[in-house]
Design a protein around this motif. Sequence first.
Motif, PDB file in Angstrom:
ATOM      1  N   ARG A 197      74.683  26.462 -18.512  1.00  0.00           N
ATOM      2  CA  ARG A 197      76.106  26.071 -19.313  1.00  0.00           C
ATOM      3  C   ARG A 197      76.837  27.087 -19.240  1.00  0.00           C
ATOM      4  N   LEU A 198      77.010  28.133 -19.927  1.00  0.00           N
ATOM      5  CA  LEU A 198      77.808  28.820 -20.701  1.00  0.00           C
ATOM      6  C   LEU A 198      78.737  29.540 -18.827  1.00  0.00           C
ATOM      7  N   ALA A 199      77.996  30.027 -18.610  1.00  0.00           N
ATOM      8  CA  ALA A 199      78.929  29.507 -16.711  1.00  0.00           C
ATOM      9  C   ALA A 199      80.343  28.951 -16.488  1.00  0.00           C
ATOM     10  N   CYS A 200      79.769  27.785 -16.825  1.00  0.00           N
ATOM     11  CA  CYS A 200      80.519  26.764 -16.255  1.00  0.00           C
ATOM     12  C   CYS A 200      81.016  25.638 -17.339  1.00  0.00           C
ATOM     13  N   LEU A 201      80.804  25.952 -18.431  1.00  0.00           N
ATOM     14  CA  LEU A 201      81.325  24.995 -19.247  1.00  0.00           C
ATOM     15  C   LEU A 201      82.921  25.861 -20.495  1.00  0.00           C
ATOM     16  N   ARG A 205      81.750  23.430 -25.886  1.00  0.00           N
ATOM     17  CA  ARG A 205      80.557  22.450 -25.163  1.00  0.00           C
ATOM     18  C   ARG A 205      78.984  23.306 -25.227  1.00  0.00           C
ATOM     19  N   TRP A 206      79.039  24.307 -24.859  1.00  0.00           N
ATOM     20  CA  TRP A 206      77.642  25.475 -25.294  1.00  0.00           C
ATOM     21  C   TRP A 206      76.918  25.654 -26.064  1.00  0.00           C
ATOM     22  N   ARG A 207      77.877  25.873 -26.955  1.00  0.00           N
ATOM     23  CA  ARG A 207      77.691  25.466 -28.978  1.00  0.00           C
ATOM     24  C   ARG A 207      76.776  24.963 -28.858  1.00  0.00           C
ATOM     25  N   LYS A 218      75.933  14.865 -19.501  1.00  0.00           N
ATOM     26  CA  LYS A 218      76.916  14.639 -19.134  1.00  0.00           C
ATOM     27  C   LYS A 218      77.871  15.908 -18.404  1.00  0.00           C
ATOM     28  N   ASP A 219      76.944  16.958 -18.947  1.00  0.00           N
ATOM     29  CA  ASP A 219      77.323  18.306 -17.694  1.00  0.00           C
ATOM     30  C   ASP A 219      76.531  18.331 -16.819  1.00  0.00           C
ATOM     31  N   GLN A 220      75.492  17.645 -16.258  1.00  0.00           N
ATOM     32  CA  GLN A 220      74.217  17.712 -15.992  1.00  0.00           C
ATOM     33  C   GLN A 220      74.609  18.532 -14.530  1.00  0.00           C
ATOM     34  N   VAL A 221      75.036  17.149 -13.707  1.00  0.00           N
ATOM     35  CA  VAL A 221      75.866  16.888 -12.804  1.00  0.00           C
ATOM     36  C   VAL A 221      76.908  18.313 -12.426  1.00  0.00           C
ATOM     37  N   LYS A 222      77.333  18.666 -13.474  1.00  0.00           N
ATOM     38  CA  LYS A 222      78.704  20.419 -12.969  1.00  0.00           C
ATOM     39  C   LYS A 222      77.181  21.394 -13.270  1.00  0.00           C
ATOM     40  N   VAL A 223      76.492  21.503 -14.234  1.00  0.00           N
ATOM     41  CA  VAL A 223      75.438  22.592 -13.658  1.00  0.00           C
ATOM     42  C   VAL A 223      74.907  22.737 -12.648  1.00  0.00           C
TER      43      VAL A 223
END
Length: 279
Positions: A197-201, A205-207, A218-223
């Motif tokens: 998540r830190l690599a792509c968000l 949002r990561w914090r 919400k971010d799982q697909v991107k991850v």
Amino acid sequence: MPLLWPPSLQELLPPQAAKLLVNQQSKLKQDWALTSAAFPSIEYEAYLHSWLVINTRTFYFVSPAPKSKTKPVPKPKNRDDCMALNPFADYFNHTSSPSACEVGFSEDGYTITSSVPIKKGEEVYISYGHHSNDFLLTEYGFILAGDTNKWDEVELDAYVLGLLNAEKREMLEEEGFLGNYVLDRETVCYRTQVALRLACLSVGRWRSFVAGLDDGEKDQVKVDRVLLKLLQKYQKDVLEKIRLVSILDEGKPDQRDTLKDRWQQIDALLQRAVDRIQI
């Protein structure tokens, strides 16, 4: 055992096994330095044989402490000080199956108990612990066949950290999430999810995810897309490792076969993860 393999084979060990080997080599060097200084007449080869016998046949055992109402039982400071040889028990081979016998210790001795019926002539197993095949290979010189090791896992550190710059690695370290990223038969670990998540968000949002304010759905697909590329890159590297092992003529055939089998197991674990993402 990889400790006895030629360097050309050691260099092709999976990352987790390679780290364990470095620690093992360091421990052997320290032990030999202390022993040879105290007993100069001992030859290294004889010492090495004895060192390996003891290290592959000991059980973790803490001597019963005297019962006291005023003083708590002290915990061992060093796990290596709690290894004991156990006559006959070292004959048992390892399994990750639930049918493994339980080993119990007491002041009176030890017991090995089976939870399932044992047929005449059938081999009886115990469990050495919840260990991956990389651990079993480095510590004992064998791996469980195919996908029979339910505790098997793959280290992803090099691939995950390769996505992050120095600043983001420092952020992970501050939060206690730097390194130790693993993939098992079912999923990647939570630490891996945090790092990806830190690599792509965004950092914000990561914090929120790290603080537990965002469940990450919400971010799982991107991850998962980032994870998929990472796994596929690892698979390409695995194929190259298998090729390199196949063209080697150093070492013994069974050593090369074991190393090749281990990389194939890793490839299978990676493929299972890829398939889960692509469903």
